[in-house]
Design an enzyme around this catalytic site. Structure first.
Site, mmCIF file in Angstrom:
data_model
loop_
_atom_site.group_PDB
_atom_site.id
_atom_site.type_symbol
_atom_site.label_atom_id
_atom_site.label_comp_id
_atom_site.label_asym_id
_atom_site.label_seq_id
_atom_site.Cartn_x
_atom_site.Cartn_y
_atom_site.Cartn_z
ATOM 1 N N HIS A 256 0.449 -1.162 -0.357
ATOM 2 C CA HIS A 256 -0.111 -0.341 -0.019
ATOM 3 C C HIS A 256 0.259 1.693 -0.261
ATOM 4 O O HIS A 256 0.271 2.658 -0.776
ATOM 5 C CB HIS A 256 -1.097 0.634 1.034
ATOM 6 C CG HIS A 256 -1.786 -0.992 1.303
ATOM 7 N ND1 HIS A 256 -2.047 -2.400 1.158
ATOM 8 C CD2 HIS A 256 -2.649 -1.049 1.063
ATOM 9 C CE1 HIS A 256 -2.743 -2.943 1.554
ATOM 10 N NE2 HIS A 256 -4.459 -2.692 0.805
ATOM 11 N N ASP A 326 -3.980 -5.767 -8.638
ATOM 12 C CA ASP A 326 -4.305 -4.506 -7.609
ATOM 13 C C ASP A 326 -4.066 -2.807 -7.905
ATOM 14 O O ASP A 326 -4.095 -3.082 -9.250
ATOM 15 C CB ASP A 326 -3.174 -4.940 -6.611
ATOM 16 C CG ASP A 326 -4.191 -4.978 -4.867
ATOM 17 O OD1 ASP A 326 -4.501 -4.625 -4.453
ATOM 18 O OD2 ASP A 326 -2.854 -5.676 -4.337
#
Length: 407
Positions: A256, A326
């Site tokens: 992230h 993703d």
């Protein structure tokens, strides 16, 4: 949900034949001539009246029964009739906040043709959630894909999902994993959700790994058994997704905020981190989520942008479904200047082999539209081959047809 898995994506051929045999026979007859006398004129014997032969009606040629098209064939036909910008929209999945259906439908009308639900999109109860999903589904034909990250435990979007997660299921009998995902599929289906980004196939090395609490163990075979069981549990009601290919466990760190990196070689990967992904693919998972993970022993580029990793996924593991990235917003948040442009990331991912690009973090409606426009422009310039975009759109459209209950 329509048919999805390979065992149910079959073509049914029906052939009809007919034959008719007509036998016609004409009766024949005659009598002896009467005896003649001197005073009588010969009376000719009456000729028998011929019986007309029956007229044979022409045998009708049977009309061939229509052969039902597969979802793949229908998808190819739909994509063939699309413009480049329409195809670009098919391969983008975005996000808009809130539970008001109007902005969510508005997002889809602005370009992206798929929607991911995050925590801020979840209504107060399942019935209310179904109303949101139904409004989104009715915005296009076939219905757009509606996805969610519903792993259970640490990653739970639906407050009413109290089912066991990987944290509780580590080392459990696979039947317990199947039962959990069977029940979870019921929850998602009732909420009108068609795709679950929910099956973690990563193999963390130990408890200190970022992904450990969300994984099913540290042994590849144990994780493979759990992954296979989860796909079986979701069955044909929810489109199953394996993540985070090629393996968050091998590449330590949180994707992230960085690009986790490992020097694991291809051979090492095949004997460890590849095992659960191969198991889930063999079980019939329809999607694989490709992570922003750098395996320097294979490619210096993040897997999500690596042609080599998409080749491995297709050729070496035999995956034929949709490869989804993703969240590309995570890639722009990595701090690496090479990946600061979300449009460039999306076009690079599609050119490398992705079929669906996911964009959530930091993505506004305007940015979603820029990504769709950028994909179309890159295709027109030849940076993305036109047949590559068509292939990606066909794969995504096949899933939409399979998941749409109205189809």
């Amino acid at each position: 949900m329509g048919t999805v898995r390979k065992t149910r994506l079959t073509r049914i051929a029906v052939a009809l034949g007919a034959a008719a045999v007509l036998v016609a026979c004409s009766p024949g007859g005659g009598g002896a001539a009467p005896e003649l006398t001197a005073t009588s004129s010969p009376v000719p014997s009456a000729a028998p009246t011929p019986t007309p032969a029956p007229t044979a009606s022409p045998t009708p040629t049977p009309s061939p029964s229509p052969v039902p098209q597969t979802d793949e064939a229908r998808a190819a036909a739909l994509v063939a009739g699309m413009s480049t910008i329409e195809r670009a929209g098919v391969v983008v999945m975005g996000h808009a906040p809130g539970t008001d259906p109007a902005p969510l439908v508005g997002l889809l009308e602005s370009g992206p043709q798929g929607l991911i639900l995050m925590g801020d999109n979840i209504a107060a109860d399942p019935d209310a959630q179904r109303l949101v999903s139904d409004a989104v589904a009715s915005s296009a034909t076939p219905a757009p894909l509606i996805a969610i990250d519903e792993e259970g435990g640490d990653v739970t979007r639906l407050p009413w999902d109290g089912l066991p997660s990987a944290r509780e299921l580590k080392g459990a009998d696979p039947s317990a994993v199947t039962a959990a995902f069977d029940a979870r599929a019921d929850l998602l289906g009732a909420a009108g959700i068609t795709v679950n980004f929910g099956i973690v196939a990563d193999v963390p090395p130990d408890e200190g790994s970022f992904i450990f609490s969300r994984a099913y163990g540290t042994d590849p075979e144990i994780v493979a058994d759990a992954v296979r069981a989860a796909v079986a549990g979701e069955g044909d009601r929810i489109l199953s997704t394996l993540k985070h290919f090629p393996g968050h466990g091998a590449a330590s760190g949180d994707s992230h905020s960085s690009i986790p990196t490992t020097d694991e070689t291809y051979d090492e990967w095949m004997g460890s981190d590849a095992v659960p992904f191969a198991a889930g693919i063999d079980e019939g998972a329809e999607l694989v989520m490709v992570g922003h993970l750098r395996f320097t022993g294979v490619d210096e580029r993040p897997a999500s942008l690596s042609p080599e990793w998409y080749r491995i996924l297709r050729d070496d593991l035999g995956f034929e479904g949709v490869a989804v990235t993703d969240d590309l917003g995570m890639l722009t948040s990595s701090g690496e200047a090479a990946y600061a442009d979300p449009v460039a990331n999306a076009t690079s991912a599609l050119g490398a082999g992705a079929d669906l690009v996911l964009t959530v973090v930091g993505a506004s409606a305007e940015e979603h539209a820029r990504i769709v426009d950028g994909i179309a422009a890159a295709t027109e310039r030849g940076e993305i081959p036109a047949d590559r975009l068509a292939e990606a759109a066909e794969r995504v459209m096949t899933l939409r047809l399979a998941a749409d209950p109205g189809e």
